[in-house]
Design an enzyme around this catalytic site. Structure first.
Site, PDB file in Angstrom:
ATOM      1  N   GLU A 187       4.790  -5.006   7.135  1.00  0.00           N
ATOM      2  CA  GLU A 187       4.065  -3.949   7.847  1.00  0.00           C
ATOM      3  C   GLU A 187       4.551  -3.756   9.281  1.00  0.00           C
ATOM      4  O   GLU A 187       4.500  -2.652   9.828  1.00  0.00           O
ATOM      5  CB  GLU A 187       2.559  -4.253   7.859  1.00  0.00           C
ATOM      6  CG  GLU A 187       1.888  -4.142   6.510  1.00  0.00           C
ATOM      7  CD  GLU A 187       1.872  -5.430   5.704  1.00  0.00           C
ATOM      8  OE1 GLU A 187       2.669  -6.347   6.004  1.00  0.00           O
ATOM      9  OE2 GLU A 187       1.063  -5.520   4.762  1.00  0.00           O
ATOM     10  N   GLY A 231       0.742  -4.947   0.963  1.00  0.00           N
ATOM     11  CA  GLY A 231      -0.454  -5.008   0.115  1.00  0.00           C
ATOM     12  C   GLY A 231      -0.186  -5.667  -1.230  1.00  0.00           C
ATOM     13  O   GLY A 231      -1.103  -6.221  -1.842  1.00  0.00           O
ATOM     14  N   ALA A 259       0.866  -1.171   0.000  1.00  0.00           N
ATOM     15  CA  ALA A 259       0.000   0.000   0.000  1.00  0.00           C
ATOM     16  C   ALA A 259       0.911   1.232   0.000  1.00  0.00           C
ATOM     17  O   ALA A 259       2.082   1.160   0.384  1.00  0.00           O
ATOM     18  CB  ALA A 259      -0.892  -0.031   1.224  1.00  0.00           C
TER      19      ALA A 259
HETATM   20  N1  CO8 Z   1       4.592   3.218  -0.671  1.00  0.00           N
HETATM   21  C1  CO8 Z   1       4.982   4.386  -1.230  1.00  0.00           C
HETATM   22  N2  CO8 Z   1       6.118   4.529  -1.933  1.00  0.00           N
HETATM   23  C2  CO8 Z   1       6.907   3.436  -2.067  1.00  0.00           C
HETATM   24  C3  CO8 Z   1       6.571   2.192  -1.517  1.00  0.00           C
HETATM   25  C4  CO8 Z   1       5.339   2.101  -0.799  1.00  0.00           C
HETATM   26  N3  CO8 Z   1       4.905   0.949  -0.259  1.00  0.00           N
HETATM   27  N4  CO8 Z   1       7.554   1.314  -1.795  1.00  0.00           N
HETATM   28  C5  CO8 Z   1       8.474   1.975  -2.515  1.00  0.00           C
HETATM   29  N5  CO8 Z   1       8.082   3.254  -2.685  1.00  0.00           N
HETATM   30  C6  CO8 Z   1       8.792   4.319  -3.403  1.00  0.00           C
HETATM   31  C7  CO8 Z   1       9.993   4.820  -2.609  1.00  0.00           C
HETATM   32  O1  CO8 Z   1       9.595   5.761  -1.629  1.00  0.00           O
HETATM   33  C8  CO8 Z   1      10.837   5.429  -3.706  1.00  0.00           C
HETATM   34  O2  CO8 Z   1      10.307   6.688  -4.043  1.00  0.00           O
HETATM   35  P1  CO8 Z   1      11.298   7.966  -4.148  1.00  0.00           P
HETATM   36  O3  CO8 Z   1      12.213   7.636  -5.293  1.00  0.00           O
HETATM   37  O4  CO8 Z   1      10.350   9.094  -4.439  1.00  0.00           O
HETATM   38  O5  CO8 Z   1      12.003   8.068  -2.852  1.00  0.00           O
HETATM   39  C9  CO8 Z   1      10.589   4.496  -4.889  1.00  0.00           C
HETATM   40  O6  CO8 Z   1       9.356   3.812  -4.587  1.00  0.00           O
HETATM   41  C10 CO8 Z   1      11.674   3.445  -5.049  1.00  0.00           C
HETATM   42  O7  CO8 Z   1      11.831   2.775  -3.820  1.00  0.00           O
HETATM   43  P2  CO8 Z   1      13.241   2.624  -3.061  1.00  0.00           P
HETATM   44  O8  CO8 Z   1      14.133   3.763  -3.408  1.00  0.00           O
HETATM   45  O9  CO8 Z   1      12.951   2.381  -1.620  1.00  0.00           O
HETATM   46  O10 CO8 Z   1      13.778   1.307  -3.781  1.00  0.00           O
HETATM   47  P3  CO8 Z   1      14.786   0.233  -3.174  1.00  0.00           P
HETATM   48  O11 CO8 Z   1      15.153  -0.653  -4.312  1.00  0.00           O
HETATM   49  O12 CO8 Z   1      15.881   0.889  -2.395  1.00  0.00           O
HETATM   50  O13 CO8 Z   1      13.910  -0.609  -2.102  1.00  0.00           O
HETATM   51  C11 CO8 Z   1      11.960  -1.778  -1.341  1.00  0.00           C
HETATM   52  C12 CO8 Z   1      12.830  -1.370  -2.533  1.00  0.00           C
HETATM   53  C13 CO8 Z   1      12.741  -2.742  -0.424  1.00  0.00           C
HETATM   54  C14 CO8 Z   1      10.735  -2.480  -1.871  1.00  0.00           C
HETATM   55  C15 CO8 Z   1      11.562  -0.530  -0.530  1.00  0.00           C
HETATM   56  O14 CO8 Z   1      11.034   0.440  -1.413  1.00  0.00           O
HETATM   57  C16 CO8 Z   1      10.538  -0.766   0.534  1.00  0.00           C
HETATM   58  O15 CO8 Z   1      10.856  -1.291   1.595  1.00  0.00           O
HETATM   59  N6  CO8 Z   1       9.271  -0.376   0.285  1.00  0.00           N
HETATM   60  C17 CO8 Z   1       8.203  -0.452   1.252  1.00  0.00           C
HETATM   61  C18 CO8 Z   1       7.726  -1.884   1.447  1.00  0.00           C
HETATM   62  C19 CO8 Z   1       6.655  -1.937   2.502  1.00  0.00           C
HETATM   63  O16 CO8 Z   1       6.869  -1.638   3.669  1.00  0.00           O
HETATM   64  N7  CO8 Z   1       5.427  -2.336   2.103  1.00  0.00           N
HETATM   65  C20 CO8 Z   1       4.293  -2.435   3.003  1.00  0.00           C
HETATM   66  C21 CO8 Z   1       3.482  -1.182   2.989  1.00  0.00           C
HETATM   67  S1  CO8 Z   1       2.151  -1.179   4.185  1.00  0.00           S
HETATM   68  C22 CO8 Z   1       0.944  -2.134   3.445  1.00  0.00           C
HETATM   69  O17 CO8 Z   1       1.098  -2.622   2.371  1.00  0.00           O
HETATM   70  C23 CO8 Z   1      -0.309  -2.285   4.218  1.00  0.00           C
HETATM   71  C24 CO8 Z   1      -1.408  -2.986   3.405  1.00  0.00           C
HETATM   72  C25 CO8 Z   1      -2.790  -2.725   3.976  1.00  0.00           C
HETATM   73  C26 CO8 Z   1      -3.376  -1.463   3.436  1.00  0.00           C
HETATM   74  C27 CO8 Z   1      -4.769  -1.221   3.840  1.00  0.00           C
HETATM   75  C28 CO8 Z   1      -5.370  -0.016   3.099  1.00  0.00           C
HETATM   76  C29 CO8 Z   1      -5.801   1.151   3.905  1.00  0.00           C
END
Ligand code: CO8
Length: 258
Positions: free
Chosen positions: A132, A109, A66
């Protein structure tokens, strides 16, 4: 074909393709993505010309979860009132089988979205996880429930409580993924699986998905009762007669989806 803001949509034969397309955010699932995916999947589902749907992302990410930046400042009330969950529930309820073709990250998500699909195919680059817990929350789109049904309590607890990622090989061993293929072959493989499903009789495909879904939700006794009723109902279709006479006549069936 309708244009969407955050996804690409395409029809190839009897297969509808949905490609998540927010490359700058690793396909993070914001409200617009949810609306677009639900609208596209619902439109395919309403179309008898479509017998299977493929949902995919980019090489780098199926979906990294998400959208954290969209969620960060929300209150609990906002989360409830936005009804993000209701939208995804509509997606999970489509009658048409959906194949998730996962390359790269399927996190939070993103992993939960893959688990709303019926078959998960993975590139050897795929990484699954429910991170999460690292954000001070828990899975919210079904991760704590569907993951247990897919891989059992202990593997699910390991992933949900530590927030670690598992690679494609581990996901296949755990039963989350049905096949792992080299990344360059993922979309072709997904297309082949989807074409195979789409070549069957649509009423029996809908019925099979409904019976499989019932198994996730109900007791064995209730599930068997449901299966028997659905099995019997298919004997009122022309395609059942066609399928069985084609077998007897040693030829391929010519299904009319009736
Ligand atoms: N949300 C928003 N932006 C994101 C997300 C995300 N989940 N994941 C990556 N991005 C963005 C980064 O912020 C970055 O943007 P910017 O260049 O503007 O800084 C761009 O994507 C590229 O990401 P990274 O630079 O971080 O890329 P890396 O290769 O270094 O890392 C990862 C890749 C490991 C995937 C890393 O991006 C990461 O850890 N992402 C988050 C993963 C995460 O925690 N996911 C769970 C989110 S919570 C969730 O899903 C709850 C679900 C229930 C929702 C219910 C609805 C209300």
């Amino acid at each position: 074909m309708t244009e969407y803001e955050t996804i690409l949509v395409d029809t190839r034969g009897r297969v509808g393709w949905i490609t998540l397309n927010r490359p700058d955010a690793l396909n993070a699932l914001n409200t617009q993505v949810m609306r677009d995916v639900v609208a596209a999947a619902s439109a395919f589902d309403a179309d008898e010309g479509i017998g299977a749907i493929v949902l995919t992302g980019s090489e780098r990410a199926f979906a990294a979860g998400a959208d954290i930046k969209e969620m960060e400042s929300k209150s609990g009330l906002d989360i409830l009132m936005d009804d993000h969950f209701g939208g995804w529930a509509t997606f999970a309820a489509v009658r048409t089988p959906v194949i998730a073709a996962v390359s790269g990250y399927a996190l939070g998500g993103g992993c939960e979205l893959a688990m709303m699909c019926d078959i998960i195919l993975a590139a050897d680059t795929a990484k699954f996880g429910q991170p999460e817990i690292n954000l001070g929350v828990i899975p919210g789109m079904g991760g704590s429930q569907r993951l247990i049904r897919a891989v059992g309590y202990y593997k699910a607890a390991d992933l949900v409580l530590t927030g670690r990622m598992m690679d494609a090989a581990e996901a296949e061993r755990a039963g989350l993924v049905s096949r792992v293929v080299p990344a360059a072959e993922l979309l072709d493989e997904a297309g082949r699986v989807a074409d195979t499903i789409a070549s069957k009789s649509l009423p029996s495909v809908y019925a099979a998905k409904a019976a499989l879904d019932a198994a996730m939700e109900t007791t064995l006794t209730e599930g068997l009762r449901f299966e028997r009723h659905v099995f019997a109902s298919l004997f009122d279709t022309a395609d059942q007669k066609e399928g069985m006479s084609a077998f007897r006549e040693k030829r391929a069936p010519d299904f009319q989806n009736r």
